[in-house]
Design a protein around this motif. Sequence first.
Motif, PDB file in Angstrom:
ATOM      1  N   LEU A   1      -2.671  -5.264   1.751  1.00 32.66           N
ATOM      2  CA  LEU A   1      -2.314  -4.147   2.629  1.00 32.66           C
ATOM      3  C   LEU A   1      -2.252  -2.830   1.868  1.00 32.66           C
ATOM      4  O   LEU A   1      -2.719  -1.798   2.367  1.00 32.66           O
ATOM      5  N   VAL A   2      -1.696  -2.850   0.678  1.00 32.19           N
ATOM      6  CA  VAL A   2      -1.640  -1.618  -0.125  1.00 32.19           C
ATOM      7  C   VAL A   2      -3.054  -1.192  -0.513  1.00 32.19           C
ATOM      8  O   VAL A   2      -3.404  -0.019  -0.420  1.00 32.19           O
ATOM      9  N   PHE A   3      -3.883  -2.136  -0.915  1.00 33.57           N
ATOM     10  CA  PHE A   3      -5.263  -1.802  -1.264  1.00 33.57           C
ATOM     11  C   PHE A   3      -6.001  -1.188  -0.081  1.00 33.57           C
ATOM     12  O   PHE A   3      -6.693  -0.176  -0.218  1.00 33.57           O
ATOM     13  N   LEU A   4      -5.873  -1.799   1.100  1.00 34.16           N
ATOM     14  CA  LEU A   4      -6.549  -1.260   2.290  1.00 34.16           C
ATOM     15  C   LEU A   4      -6.019   0.127   2.646  1.00 34.16           C
ATOM     16  O   LEU A   4      -6.775   0.986   3.100  1.00 34.16           O
ATOM     17  N   THR A   5      -4.736   0.356   2.415  1.00 34.77           N
ATOM     18  CA  THR A   5      -4.144   1.679   2.636  1.00 34.77           C
ATOM     19  C   THR A   5      -4.758   2.694   1.685  1.00 34.77           C
ATOM     20  O   THR A   5      -5.160   3.790   2.096  1.00 34.77           O
ATOM     21  N   VAL A   6      -4.843   2.334   0.422  1.00 33.86           N
ATOM     22  CA  VAL A   6      -5.449   3.218  -0.592  1.00 33.86           C
ATOM     23  C   VAL A   6      -6.903   3.492  -0.226  1.00 33.86           C
ATOM     24  O   VAL A   6      -7.354   4.650  -0.244  1.00 33.86           O
ATOM     25  N   HIS A   7      -7.642   2.453   0.121  1.00 37.33           N
ATOM     26  CA  HIS A   7      -9.047   2.598   0.486  1.00 37.33           C
ATOM     27  C   HIS A   7      -9.207   3.552   1.675  1.00 37.33           C
ATOM     28  O   HIS A   7     -10.018   4.486   1.643  1.00 37.33           O
TER      29      HIS A   7
ATOM     30  N   ARG B   1     -19.895   4.845  -4.492  1.00 38.52           N
ATOM     31  CA  ARG B   1     -19.171   3.582  -4.524  1.00 38.52           C
ATOM     32  C   ARG B   1     -18.449   3.416  -5.857  1.00 38.52           C
ATOM     33  O   ARG B   1     -17.260   3.067  -5.893  1.00 38.52           O
ATOM     34  N   HIS B   2     -19.146   3.699  -6.943  1.00 40.96           N
ATOM     35  CA  HIS B   2     -18.547   3.581  -8.271  1.00 40.96           C
ATOM     36  C   HIS B   2     -17.353   4.527  -8.417  1.00 40.96           C
ATOM     37  O   HIS B   2     -16.286   4.122  -8.902  1.00 40.96           O
ATOM     38  N   GLU B   3     -17.513   5.768  -7.986  1.00 41.16           N
ATOM     39  CA  GLU B   3     -16.436   6.759  -8.078  1.00 41.16           C
ATOM     40  C   GLU B   3     -15.221   6.338  -7.242  1.00 41.16           C
ATOM     41  O   GLU B   3     -14.070   6.414  -7.701  1.00 41.16           O
ATOM     42  N   MET B   4     -15.477   5.839  -6.027  1.00 43.61           N
ATOM     43  CA  MET B   4     -14.379   5.418  -5.162  1.00 43.61           C
ATOM     44  C   MET B   4     -13.669   4.192  -5.739  1.00 43.61           C
ATOM     45  O   MET B   4     -12.435   4.122  -5.731  1.00 43.61           O
ATOM     46  N   GLU B   5     -14.419   3.238  -6.239  1.00 40.29           N
ATOM     47  CA  GLU B   5     -13.816   2.039  -6.832  1.00 40.29           C
ATOM     48  C   GLU B   5     -12.957   2.396  -8.042  1.00 40.29           C
ATOM     49  O   GLU B   5     -11.880   1.833  -8.230  1.00 40.29           O
TER      50      GLU B   5
ATOM     51  N   GLU C   1     -11.389   5.220  -8.561  1.00 36.06           N
ATOM     52  CA  GLU C   1     -10.174   5.880  -8.068  1.00 36.06           C
ATOM     53  C   GLU C   1      -9.221   4.862  -7.447  1.00 36.06           C
ATOM     54  O   GLU C   1      -8.001   4.950  -7.628  1.00 36.06           O
ATOM     55  N   GLN C   2      -9.761   3.887  -6.732  1.00 35.20           N
ATOM     56  CA  GLN C   2      -8.922   2.822  -6.179  1.00 35.20           C
ATOM     57  C   GLN C   2      -8.191   2.069  -7.284  1.00 35.20           C
ATOM     58  O   GLN C   2      -6.987   1.813  -7.190  1.00 35.20           O
ATOM     59  N   ARG C   3      -8.931   1.717  -8.334  1.00 38.14           N
ATOM     60  CA  ARG C   3      -8.316   1.006  -9.465  1.00 38.14           C
ATOM     61  C   ARG C   3      -7.231   1.847 -10.121  1.00 38.14           C
ATOM     62  O   ARG C   3      -6.154   1.352 -10.458  1.00 38.14           O
ATOM     63  N   ARG C   4      -7.504   3.130 -10.297  1.00 42.38           N
ATOM     64  CA  ARG C   4      -6.539   4.039 -10.926  1.00 42.38           C
ATOM     65  C   ARG C   4      -5.248   4.100 -10.103  1.00 42.38           C
ATOM     66  O   ARG C   4      -4.146   3.983 -10.643  1.00 42.38           O
ATOM     67  N   ILE C   5      -5.378   4.250  -8.798  1.00 43.94           N
ATOM     68  CA  ILE C   5      -4.200   4.354  -7.928  1.00 43.94           C
ATOM     69  C   ILE C   5      -3.436   3.031  -7.890  1.00 43.94           C
ATOM     70  O   ILE C   5      -2.206   3.020  -7.992  1.00 43.94           O
ATOM     71  N   MET C   6      -4.150   1.920  -7.779  1.00 42.79           N
ATOM     72  CA  MET C   6      -3.476   0.624  -7.757  1.00 42.79           C
ATOM     73  C   MET C   6      -2.725   0.383  -9.065  1.00 42.79           C
ATOM     74  O   MET C   6      -1.626  -0.184  -9.052  1.00 42.79           O
ATOM     75  N   LYS C   7      -3.285   0.837 -10.164  1.00 45.07           N
ATOM     76  CA  LYS C   7      -2.611   0.701 -11.458  1.00 45.07           C
ATOM     77  C   LYS C   7      -1.339   1.548 -11.478  1.00 45.07           C
ATOM     78  O   LYS C   7      -0.280   1.089 -11.915  1.00 45.07           O
TER      79      LYS C   7
END
Length: 167
Positions: free
Chosen positions: A113-119, A135-139, A141-147
């Motif tokens: 749920l948190v990942f889908l929210t970030v996405h 796609r690479h840039e978004m992925e 940023e997703q990893r950075r935020i989840m971390k």
Amino acid sequence: MNILFRRDIENLSLNKSLEKDIRHALEKIGEMYALKNAEVSITLTNDAQIHEINKNYRHVDKPTDVISFALQESVEPLITDGPAINMLGDIIISVERARIQASDYGHSLRRELVFLTVHGMLHLLGYDHQEENERHEMEEEQRRIMKILGISRNAKEEDKVVTAEGK
């Protein structure tokens, strides 16, 4: 950041701590992107409802996990003398689909749920994944935020989102 939170269906059972984690993820992104006067709407729903939305707006006849409607991409009427709010848009998440994906990927519903929210939020901020470089840039940023949120890909249910106080 102002967060409008709603459940689209009556019998949607979701632990209050998960709602809190979703809100925290949105607030953290708001801090990271300096979105003080921003507003986002998040709706939790099921597969049937998101299927209908996906079919009507994206012309894809199947359920999906998350859909974002960015208001910044559309032509909105100019409102004068109104509040100075940056209305980012709407994020709609299928909790039913999130449960399935969490099970399939071997991690917690919280993580999914948190990942889908970030996405979804990144889509509202202009990120996309149509082209390989996007796609690479978004992925990334997703990893950075989840971390930053303290949630790993292998997060189990006991993992907690790091609060603003770092606890």
